[in-house]
Design a protein around this motif. Structure first.
Motif, PDB file in Angstrom:
ATOM      1  N   GLY A 163       0.801  -1.220   0.000  1.00 60.82           N
ATOM      2  CA  GLY A 163       0.000   0.000   0.000  1.00 60.82           C
ATOM      3  C   GLY A 163       0.830   1.264   0.000  1.00 60.82           C
ATOM      4  N   THR A 164       1.929   1.281   0.767  1.00 62.04           N
ATOM      5  CA  THR A 164       2.749   2.485   0.888  1.00 62.04           C
ATOM      6  C   THR A 164       4.221   2.090   0.921  1.00 62.04           C
ATOM      7  OG1 THR A 164       1.019   3.520   2.227  1.00 62.04           O
ATOM      8  CG2 THR A 164       3.188   4.546   2.282  1.00 62.04           C
ATOM      9  N   VAL A 165       5.054   2.904   0.266  1.00 59.65           N
ATOM     10  CA  VAL A 165       6.497   2.750   0.455  1.00 59.65           C
ATOM     11  C   VAL A 165       6.964   3.857   1.378  1.00 59.65           C
ATOM     12  CG1 VAL A 165       6.934   1.596  -1.738  1.00 59.65           C
ATOM     13  CG2 VAL A 165       7.048   4.089  -1.635  1.00 59.65           C
ATOM     14  N   ASN A 166       7.899   3.521   2.261  1.00 60.02           N
ATOM     15  CA  ASN A 166       8.315   4.466   3.290  1.00 60.02           C
ATOM     16  C   ASN A 166       9.790   4.826   3.255  1.00 60.02           C
ATOM     17  OD1 ASN A 166       5.775   4.926   4.680  1.00 60.02           O
ATOM     18  ND2 ASN A 166       5.884   2.745   5.181  1.00 60.02           N
ATOM     19  N   TYR A 167      10.554   4.235   2.326  1.00 54.66           N
ATOM     20  CA  TYR A 167      11.933   4.682   2.095  1.00 54.66           C
ATOM     21  C   TYR A 167      12.357   4.235   0.704  1.00 54.66           C
ATOM     22  CZ  TYR A 167      13.368  -0.155   3.205  1.00 54.66           C
ATOM     23  OH  TYR A 167      13.522  -1.514   3.225  1.00 54.66           O
ATOM     24  N   ALA A 168      13.256   4.990   0.111  1.00 56.21           N
ATOM     25  CA  ALA A 168      13.772   4.623  -1.203  1.00 56.21           C
ATOM     26  C   ALA A 168      14.629   3.374  -1.056  1.00 56.21           C
ATOM     27  CB  ALA A 168      14.594   5.764  -1.791  1.00 56.21           C
ATOM     28  N   GLY A 169      14.271   2.335  -1.804  1.00 53.24           N
ATOM     29  CA  GLY A 169      14.949   1.050  -1.672  1.00 53.24           C
ATOM     30  C   GLY A 169      14.073  -0.014  -1.065  1.00 53.24           C
ATOM     31  N   SER A 187      25.340  -1.993  -5.016  1.00 53.83           N
ATOM     32  CA  SER A 187      24.518  -0.786  -4.893  1.00 53.83           C
ATOM     33  C   SER A 187      23.224  -1.089  -4.163  1.00 53.83           C
ATOM     34  CB  SER A 187      24.247  -0.171  -6.269  1.00 53.83           C
ATOM     35  OG  SER A 187      23.599  -1.101  -7.113  1.00 53.83           O
ATOM     36  N   GLU A 188      22.672  -2.288  -4.381  1.00 55.58           N
ATOM     37  CA  GLU A 188      21.466  -2.703  -3.652  1.00 55.58           C
ATOM     38  C   GLU A 188      21.764  -2.797  -2.161  1.00 55.58           C
ATOM     39  OE1 GLU A 188      18.008  -6.121  -4.310  1.00 55.58           O
ATOM     40  OE2 GLU A 188      20.055  -6.484  -4.988  1.00 55.58           O
ATOM     41  N   SER A 189      22.934  -3.315  -1.849  1.00 53.47           N
ATOM     42  CA  SER A 189      23.327  -3.438  -0.444  1.00 53.47           C
ATOM     43  C   SER A 189      23.442  -2.073   0.222  1.00 53.47           C
ATOM     44  CB  SER A 189      24.665  -4.176  -0.350  1.00 53.47           C
ATOM     45  OG  SER A 189      25.103  -4.263   0.984  1.00 53.47           O
ATOM     46  N   MET A 190      23.997  -1.115  -0.490  1.00 56.02           N
ATOM     47  CA  MET A 190      24.177   0.214   0.085  1.00 56.02           C
ATOM     48  C   MET A 190      22.838   0.856   0.457  1.00 56.02           C
ATOM     49  SD  MET A 190      27.544   0.626  -0.078  1.00 56.02           S
ATOM     50  CE  MET A 190      28.156   2.299  -0.247  1.00 56.02           C
ATOM     51  N   ALA A 191      21.829   0.599  -0.361  1.00 58.68           N
ATOM     52  CA  ALA A 191      20.533   1.247  -0.146  1.00 58.68           C
ATOM     53  C   ALA A 191      19.613   0.453   0.768  1.00 58.68           C
ATOM     54  CB  ALA A 191      19.841   1.465  -1.494  1.00 58.68           C
ATOM     55  N   ALA A 192      19.726  -0.887   0.744  1.00 61.43           N
ATOM     56  CA  ALA A 192      18.691  -1.712   1.361  1.00 61.43           C
ATOM     57  C   ALA A 192      19.177  -2.601   2.489  1.00 61.43           C
ATOM     58  CB  ALA A 192      18.024  -2.583   0.286  1.00 61.43           C
ATOM     59  N   ALA A 193      20.486  -2.656   2.754  1.00 62.69           N
ATOM     60  CA  ALA A 193      20.964  -3.269   3.992  1.00 62.69           C
ATOM     61  C   ALA A 193      20.953  -2.187   5.065  1.00 62.69           C
ATOM     62  CB  ALA A 193      22.378  -3.824   3.809  1.00 62.69           C
ATOM     63  N   THR A 227      18.451  10.802  28.293  1.00 69.85           N
ATOM     64  CA  THR A 227      17.160  10.674  27.613  1.00 69.85           C
ATOM     65  C   THR A 227      17.414  10.402  26.140  1.00 69.85           C
ATOM     66  OG1 THR A 227      16.056  12.227  29.107  1.00 69.85           O
ATOM     67  CG2 THR A 227      14.988  11.808  26.994  1.00 69.85           C
ATOM     68  N   CYS A 228      16.730   9.421  25.615  1.00 67.66           N
ATOM     69  CA  CYS A 228      16.827   9.140  24.186  1.00 67.66           C
ATOM     70  C   CYS A 228      15.443   9.122  23.574  1.00 67.66           C
ATOM     71  CB  CYS A 228      17.504   7.786  23.942  1.00 67.66           C
ATOM     72  SG  CYS A 228      17.561   7.323  22.195  1.00 67.66           S
ATOM     73  N   THR A 229      15.286   9.836  22.469  1.00 66.14           N
ATOM     74  CA  THR A 229      14.048   9.819  21.699  1.00 66.14           C
ATOM     75  C   THR A 229      14.331   9.158  20.360  1.00 66.14           C
ATOM     76  OG1 THR A 229      13.306  11.872  22.744  1.00 66.14           O
ATOM     77  CG2 THR A 229      12.201  11.219  20.688  1.00 66.14           C
ATOM     78  N   ASN A 230      13.669   8.040  20.109  1.00 66.46           N
ATOM     79  CA  ASN A 230      13.803   7.335  18.834  1.00 66.46           C
ATOM     80  C   ASN A 230      12.778   7.880  17.848  1.00 66.46           C
ATOM     81  OD1 ASN A 230      15.825   5.774  19.888  1.00 66.46           O
ATOM     82  ND2 ASN A 230      14.606   3.920  20.128  1.00 66.46           N
ATOM     83  N   VAL A 231      13.235   8.164  16.631  1.00 62.02           N
ATOM     84  CA  VAL A 231      12.444   8.930  15.674  1.00 62.02           C
ATOM     85  C   VAL A 231      12.359   8.191  14.341  1.00 62.02           C
ATOM     86  CG1 VAL A 231      12.256  11.155  14.478  1.00 62.02           C
ATOM     87  CG2 VAL A 231      13.215  11.053  16.794  1.00 62.02           C
ATOM     88  N   PHE A 232      11.179   8.240  13.714  1.00 59.21           N
ATOM     89  CA  PHE A 232      11.014   7.693  12.361  1.00 59.21           C
ATOM     90  C   PHE A 232      11.274   8.775  11.320  1.00 59.21           C
ATOM     91  CE2 PHE A 232       7.923   4.890  14.695  1.00 59.21           C
ATOM     92  CZ  PHE A 232       8.625   3.708  14.523  1.00 59.21           C
ATOM     93  N   THR A 233      11.982   8.392  10.251  1.00 61.00           N
ATOM     94  CA  THR A 233      12.154   9.243   9.072  1.00 61.00           C
ATOM     95  C   THR A 233      11.990   8.365   7.837  1.00 61.00           C
ATOM     96  OG1 THR A 233      14.550   8.878   8.968  1.00 61.00           O
ATOM     97  CG2 THR A 233      13.780  10.769  10.273  1.00 61.00           C
ATOM     98  N   ASN A 234      11.873   8.985   6.672  1.00 64.47           N
ATOM     99  CA  ASN A 234      11.715   8.228   5.423  1.00 64.47           C
ATOM    100  C   ASN A 234      13.078   7.805   4.863  1.00 64.47           C
ATOM    101  OD1 ASN A 234       9.007  10.302   4.941  1.00 64.47           O
ATOM    102  ND2 ASN A 234       8.776   8.075   4.810  1.00 64.47           N
ATOM    103  N   THR A 235      13.777   6.999   5.640  1.00 63.88           N
ATOM    104  CA  THR A 235      15.094   6.507   5.248  1.00 63.88           C
ATOM    105  C   THR A 235      15.199   5.026   5.597  1.00 63.88           C
ATOM    106  OG1 THR A 235      16.025   7.138   7.388  1.00 63.88           O
ATOM    107  CG2 THR A 235      16.234   8.745   5.592  1.00 63.88           C
ATOM    108  N   MET A 236      16.279   4.405   5.116  1.00 62.88           N
ATOM    109  CA  MET A 236      16.527   3.010   5.429  1.00 62.88           C
ATOM    110  C   MET A 236      16.627   2.808   6.939  1.00 62.88           C
ATOM    111  SD  MET A 236      16.929  -0.030   4.449  1.00 62.88           S
ATOM    112  CE  MET A 236      17.283  -1.467   5.454  1.00 62.88           C
ATOM    113  N   VAL A 237      16.206   1.660   7.387  1.00 61.54           N
ATOM    114  CA  VAL A 237      16.261   1.297   8.806  1.00 61.54           C
ATOM    115  C   VAL A 237      17.702   1.374   9.318  1.00 61.54           C
ATOM    116  CG1 VAL A 237      15.941  -0.646  10.401  1.00 61.54           C
ATOM    117  CG2 VAL A 237      14.254  -0.202   8.603  1.00 61.54           C
ATOM    118  N   THR A 238      17.869   1.852  10.546  1.00 60.21           N
ATOM    119  CA  THR A 238      19.159   1.763  11.219  1.00 60.21           C
ATOM    120  C   THR A 238      19.105   0.638  12.253  1.00 60.21           C
ATOM    121  OG1 THR A 238      18.579   3.365  12.935  1.00 60.21           O
ATOM    122  CG2 THR A 238      19.634   4.208  10.935  1.00 60.21           C
ATOM    123  N   ASP A 239      20.245   0.043  12.479  1.00 60.00           N
ATOM    124  CA  ASP A 239      20.343  -1.045  13.454  1.00 60.00           C
ATOM    125  C   ASP A 239      21.791  -1.106  13.919  1.00 60.00           C
ATOM    126  OD1 ASP A 239      19.813  -3.426  14.961  1.00 60.00           O
ATOM    127  OD2 ASP A 239      18.202  -3.939  13.566  1.00 60.00           O
TER     128      ASP A 239
END
Length: 813
Positions: A104-110, A288-294, A356-368
């Motif tokens: 239904g929706t894409v939330n980051y490029a990749g 290049s796929e790894s750079m964007a989607a890993a 204090t840490c605030t975790n935030v959503f953005t339209n980018t690849m997941v961080t881990d």
């Protein structure tokens, strides 16, 4: 076998695994070819945020060699599958479902939109261009403060916020220290700084790859992963596969650095497609796929307040973090900043602390998790602000550190963040590092260059650090709501001929387990190093384990091996006593030999192994086996430490930075293999220096990754790095029988602040108190020649906000 065997622990053995790895005579996941195997290719969204209005796959299905094309509605029509997150850090954490393919929706490029199944990888790739997807683009949110601003676009409309969770620690509430606000109000000196941890890409040598074979009774998955056991459990829980019918194999894996710690959508897609078609399938990503989607790493904004007396005694520390989660939550991503929460105080005796840490959503690849996972971020902030405090009060930066660190005679020491450091000696490590570095001589040269007004200025950077590693104990992780324990498992199989098979739950991806474990077992059992084989990475042979990350392999997995070996010796002693017709209490064991005290009667473990195999004359009731296993759950983390010193030369006309000298003295406790330790330190230094000077994942205003290839994402080569001067001190850990501490992440944790402190130190007399990483020539030049307090629009008093356009990269920071 005699008792004069030379100990293996401490010996610089060349790694057993290197012969096959260096020559390529091994099995990587992408090497696998199975009968009738099909190939997968994933179509990825070119836009960062959009509604998918239609997907037409009809033309792609007509491409020669293509069997089918699937969307999320085909693989998960009910929208029931979501990628796992194992660390819900707060009860009210916002946790949007991450589908295996965008639904239904894409939330980051990749983000994956569709998957092609074909008879060859070329056909699968060709068909991607024939899939017609129509997007209705939505507003994109980038930058942490932008995401939290009033009226900001929402990554997930259904959540009503871009804030995922807020996690706090307060020393007054925990009873481990005073109130930080009161400390700030009462202190003579209060200093505030803002630091940026840029987004990084793990860039492992081997791109991710998955093969799934559904053709036998047991489903088998090969994956280039750090976590085969976790992958097996999460796949079973999420996809409803009976766990006993799933086998996961991590063959030789070409690096991970945390980037292969996650359970990834492509692994689930391969499982779903293979089961649907009843045929083996393979997916291997391009670079290049790894750079964007890993998954990516770091990406924090750190607001730090430190307070002190005028003589340099620190009185309090306040940390306010914003952490970018990307568009979804990774497997352990929400907890990565929390690991850092316990390390901002580092080696220093802070009376009061608040985090204090605030975790935030953005339209980018997941961080881990990325090498160090929270601890590099914390070490960077505290070591940078200690330098800033030294300048503020006019004190030599090393003297400030010495004034405030935990003295060697104060261990064990419980910190303001509630951790108990069991051992350490910061004084000895620092003295050795300063001598090797010629600290005083370089300071003199620095003063002379300043006085002459040299074009090339000298800067000296310090990083005195410790870290918590060996992700442990289970009860502590449970108190932090972590979705697993901290134990590790090992088994030892004594073969009839006296050879040994060691089965470990730790899954190597370059660390040298086969060599180090062989050395440990050789000493424990008194067998030759060459007679030990180490098995790992296959959940069928190694049925129990928690895998490799967080510098836990040796301090948890290695100790499990020791415990299993102790059980082997206990069993063998019973048989030895029976064979020599004496009491078990009279049998001594050393270097593989069992002797009767006060006599010349003896036997050895090789003979006992064969006797157990024959089983002709064993003690009554004893099973005919020496095989043993153990599960070790540590009582504490381990706390390696060290002092890293860096000298850089900065060309003030070009902004160019050259590392002239780098010295580090690390204390990782007792050393099993100095050669492996040296390699881990060198690799870690390269990654930490790369963050300081080279690497950065940059996006444009629409959320497109601009650093999507190695032409744009700068990794240092050997030519870009100095010859490191390394040394060690050894303060044994008191919480495990080998006295070992972790080493895999130490170099990365310590080196980044050492380098940036050096760069800032070189140009501080121009009015510079920070340069945003990476310290590229443009940023250094701009800091010098514009008088900005922090280049790149993240000034401490200089204005500029997150999300401003960077002139060097043309992208949003």
């Amino acid at each position: 076998m005699t008792s004069t065997m030379e100990p293996e622990i401490g010996k610089a053995r060349r790694r057993k695994e290197d012969a096959r790895l260096i020559t390529g005579r091994t099995r990587w996941t992408d090497n696998l070819t199975l009968p009738g195997m099909l190939h997968l290719a994933v179509l990825r969204s070119p836009v960062a945020h959009a509604r998918i209005t239609s997907i037409d796959t009809s033309a792609a299905k007509q491409v020669p060699g293509v069997l089918d094309v699937y969307t999320a509605d085909d693989l998960d029509p009910e929208g029931a599958i979501g990628m796992p997150c194992a660390w819900p850090i707060t009860p009210d954490m916002k946790w949007p479902r991450r589908p295996v393919l965008a639904q239904g929706t894409v939330n980051y490029a990749g983000e994956g939109v569709a998957v092609v199944v074909a008879r060859s990888p070329e056909a699968a790739e060709d068909a991607l261009s024939e899939i017609d997807v129509e997007y209705d683009e939505l507003p994109v949110v980038l930058g942490l403060e932008n995401a939290l601003a009033d009226g900001a676009p929402l990554v997930h409309e259904e959540l009503g916020t871009n804030r995922s969770a807020v996690w706090t620690f307060d020393s007054a509430e925990a009873g481990s220290g005073g109130d930080v606000e009161q400390a700030i109000a009462d202190s003579e000196v209060v200093l505030r700084r803002r630091f940026r941890q840029q987004r990084l890409i793990p860039a492992f040598m081997e791109p991710r790859s998955v093969v799934v074979d559904p053709t036998a009774a047991q489903l088998t998955m090969w994956s280039a992963t750090q976590v085969p056991h976790i992958l097996k459990t999460m796949s079973a829980l999420t996809l409803g596969i009976p766990e006993h019918q799933l086998r996961v194999i991590a063959p030789d894996v070409g690096g991970g650095f945390g980037g292969k710690l996650a359970v990834i959508p492509e692994e689930f897609i391969a499982l779903l497609v293979a089961r649907r078609l009843g045929r083996p399938v393979k997916w291997t990503e391009s670079r290049s796929e790894s750079m964007a989607a890993a998954h990516h790493g770091r990406d924090q904004v750190q607001d730090i307040t430190i307070c002190a007396t005028r003589d340099g005694t620190v009185t309090g520390l306040k940390v306010e973090l914003l952490a970018d989660m990307g568009a979804y939550l990774g497997l352990v991503g929400p907890g990565v900043p929390i690991l850092g929460a316990f390390m901002f105080n580092s080696i220093y005796k802070f009376p009061a602390y608040h985090f204090t840490c605030t975790n935030v959503f953005t339209n980018t690849m997941v961080t881990d998790a990325y090498r160090g996972a929270g601890r590099p971020e914390a070490t960077y902030a505290i070591e940078r602000i200690m330098d800033e405090l030294a300048v503020e009060i006019g004190m030599e930066p090393m003297e400030l550190r010495k004034k405030n660190w935990i003295a060697h005679d104060e261990f064990p020491y419980t910190t303001v963040a509630t951790l108990t450091y069991d051992s350490g000696n910061y004084e000895v490590a620092t003295e050795k590092a300063m001598e090797l570095f010629d600290y005083e001589g370089l300071r003199r040269e620095q003063r002379e260059r300043r006085e002459r007004g040299d074009v090339v200025q000298l800067g000296i950077g310090i990083s005195t650090f410790t870290e918590m590693c060996g992700l442990a104990p289970s009860r502590v992780l449970g108190s932090l709501d972590y979705g697993a324990g901290g134990w590790e498992h090992a088994a030892i199989r004594m073969l009839p001929t006296g050879k040994v098979e060691v089965v470990t739950g730790s899954s190597a991806h370059g660390q040298g387990h086969e060599t180090a474990w062989s050395q440990i077992v050789a000493d424990q059992l008194g067998v030759p190093f060459e007679d030990v084989e180490v098995l790992h990475g296959d959940t069928q042979s190694s049925h129990k384990g928690l895998d490799t990350y967080g510098s836990r392999s040796l301090v948890v997995g290695g100790i499990a091996v020791v415990k299993a070996a102790e059980k082997v010796v206990d069993k063998a002693r019973k048989i030895a006593a029976h064979m020599m017709e004496c009491s078990e209490d009279d049998v001594e064991f050393s270097s593989g030999a069992f002797k009767v005290k006060g006599t010349d009667r003896s036997t050895n473990i090789k003979d006992i192994a064969f006797a157990a195999f024959m089983a002709h004359d064993l003690p009554d009731g004893m099973e005919p086996s020496l095989d043993s296993e153990a599960t070790f759950d540590p009582e504490n983390f381990s706390y390696p430490h060290g002092t890293h010193l860096c000298a850089v030369e900065v060309d003030t006309e070009t902004g160019g930075v050259k590392i002239r000298s780098y010295v580090c003295v690390d204390d990782v406790g007792e050393v099993v293999n100095p050669l492996i330790v040296e390699g881990q330190i060198h690799g870690g230094l390269a990654q930490g220096i790369a963050q300081a000077l080279f690497e950065e994942a940059v996006f444009d205003e629409s959320g497109t990754l601009l650093a999507g290839t190695f032409a744009d994402y700068l990794l240092p080569s050997a030519a870009d790095l100095p010859s490191f001067i390394t040394d060690r001190t050894e303060t044994p850990s008191t919480t495990n029988p080998l006295g070992v501490k972790g080493v895999g992440e130490a170099g990365t944790i310590a080196s980044t602040p050492a380098v940036v402190n050096a760069v800032v130190d070189a140009v501080r007399h121009f009015g510079v108190n920070d340069i945003e990483m990476p310290c590229t020539p443009m940023r250094v030049w701009r800091a010098i020649h514009t008088g900005e307090k922090a280049a790149g629009g993240l000034g401490n008093e200089a204005g500029g906000g997150l999300g401003s356009i960077d002139a060097e990269h043309g992208g949003t920071q």
